[in-house]
Design a protein around this motif. Structure first.
Motif, PDB file in Angstrom:
ATOM      1  N   ASP A 226       0.821  -1.209   0.000  1.00 12.64           N
ATOM      2  CA  ASP A 226       0.000   0.000   0.000  1.00 12.64           C
ATOM      3  C   ASP A 226       0.857   1.262   0.000  1.00 12.64           C
ATOM      4  OD1 ASP A 226      -2.090  -1.754   0.072  1.00 12.64           O
ATOM      5  OD2 ASP A 226      -2.566  -1.452   2.195  1.00 12.64           O
ATOM      6  N   GLN A 230       0.771   4.165  -2.877  1.00 13.38           N
ATOM      7  CA  GLN A 230       0.561   5.565  -2.539  1.00 13.38           C
ATOM      8  C   GLN A 230       1.698   6.429  -3.088  1.00 13.38           C
ATOM      9  OE1 GLN A 230      -2.138   7.093  -0.662  1.00 13.38           O
ATOM     10  NE2 GLN A 230      -1.146   8.789  -1.728  1.00 13.38           N
ATOM     11  N   ASN A 234       1.363   9.453  -5.995  1.00 21.03           N
ATOM     12  CA  ASN A 234       1.875  10.814  -5.810  1.00 21.03           C
ATOM     13  C   ASN A 234       2.830  11.204  -6.927  1.00 21.03           C
ATOM     14  OD1 ASN A 234       0.462  11.457  -3.451  1.00 21.03           O
ATOM     15  ND2 ASN A 234       1.993  10.500  -2.146  1.00 21.03           N
ATOM     16  N   VAL A 246      -7.411   9.062  -4.978  1.00 18.15           N
ATOM     17  CA  VAL A 246      -7.033   8.656  -3.625  1.00 18.15           C
ATOM     18  C   VAL A 246      -8.091   7.740  -3.034  1.00 18.15           C
ATOM     19  CG1 VAL A 246      -6.543   9.468  -1.296  1.00 18.15           C
ATOM     20  CG2 VAL A 246      -5.677  10.749  -3.263  1.00 18.15           C
ATOM     21  N   GLN A 250      -7.583   3.819  -1.879  1.00 16.95           N
ATOM     22  CA  GLN A 250      -7.861   3.386  -0.509  1.00 16.95           C
ATOM     23  C   GLN A 250      -9.009   2.392  -0.419  1.00 16.95           C
ATOM     24  OE1 GLN A 250      -8.531   7.123   1.463  1.00 16.95           O
ATOM     25  NE2 GLN A 250      -6.341   7.528   1.758  1.00 16.95           N
TER      26      GLN A 250
END
Length: 293
Positions: A226, A230, A234, A246, A250
């Motif tokens: 994860d 992430q 970005n 996002v 998630q």
């Protein structure tokens, strides 16, 4: 009569043609959406253990030894040097992504640090507030709509995806000056591998201070996976991903996602491991290094 001499295209011409073809092939696409599934999880968890053994046998001891024999100032200079030398990777991919301003800013950083920063040892460009934009070929493919594919714990490389793994080959062969030096060396005893070895050790050293995060992770593998996703999100959006991307990353749009159940599982795990001394766990090779700037 003398035999005809075959004309051979220059490497510069070949690279230019390859980049032009990529732009044509990728034109018109949109940024690929992030994924949350993990169909290769069984394989990935086993490979994570293999990579961890390799790290503890070789990379981590080398990084610890490097840290012991160098000062923070020396290590910062080495990090700045490699960051400067590898700027062509960023510049080339920013051109492919249609980000000419970012490419010019990174080019400016490279020139200033090489000419005025003692050959790249001093990051004068940051002192002059010239921004740095890190990217790679995996981000280039993502920005042109290529789906990321399955998450993969690659042997000796660490976390990546079917899309992002291409950066190890494309960036290294086409854009990385260090790799170019290795392929066109004039040495005989393997000295041309020293820069790559030093780069890998210096990057691994930057992870040492972050190992505590993994010791407290509820699920170490899931934490790595994860965190990697992430970080890549970005990078794809240059630090400003949209809210919908996002939320999708998630799992907020997943009907089977239950944050209360996840929190309960984590609390149960923490209670079971409370007060237990766990050995330090390594940081995978493909994770993002801790910034030194």
């Amino acid at each position: 009569m003398k035999p005809l001499i075959a004309l051979r295209p220059s490497p510069v011409l070949i690279r230019s043609l390859l980049m032009a073809c990529l732009i044509v092939l990728l034109a018109g696409c949109t940024i690929a959406k992030p994924r949350t599934d993990d169909p290769l999880e069984h394989f990935n968890r086993k490979m994570e253990k293999v990579n961890d053994m390799f790290d503890y046998a070789l990379m981590r001891p080398a990084a610890i030894g490097y840290q012991k024999i160098t000062t923070p100032m020396m290590r910062n200079g080495v990090n700045n040097l490699f960051d400067t030398v590898r700027q062509p990777v960023n510049i080339a991919n920013q051109i492919l992504q249609g980000k000419p301003l970012y490419a010019v800013e990174n080019l400016g950083r490279m020139v200033i640090n090489l000419l005025l920063g003692f050959g790249g040892l001093n990051d004068l460009a940051s002192a002059l507030h010239i921004p740095k934009h890190d990217t790679d070929f995996g981000v280039t493919l993502a920005r042109w709509g290529v789906p990321e594919g399955d998450f993969l714990m690659a042997p000796f490389l660490g976390p990546t995806t079917m899309r992002d793994i291409t950066r190890f080959g494309v960036d290294s062969y086409l854009f990385d000056p260090i790799n170019y030096l290795q392929r066109n060396h004039g040495f005989k005893d393997g000295q041309y591998y020293i820069p790559t070895a030093m780069y890998m050790i210096s990057v691994r050293q930057q992870y040492l201070s972050a190992e505590g995060f993994l010791r407290t992770a509820f699920d170490r593998y899931a934490f790595i996976r994860d965190a990697y996703r992430q970080q890549r999100l970005n990078m794809i959006y240059y630090g400003n991903p949209p809210a919908e991307a996002v939320e999708q990353l998630q799992g907020m749009n997943d009907k089977n996602f239950d944050p209360d159940q996840l929190l309960q599982q984590q609390q149960q795990w923490e209670q079971q491991h409370k007060g237990k001394n766990k050995p330090p766990q390594s940081i995978p090779a493909g994770a993002a290094p801790v910034s030194t700037h």
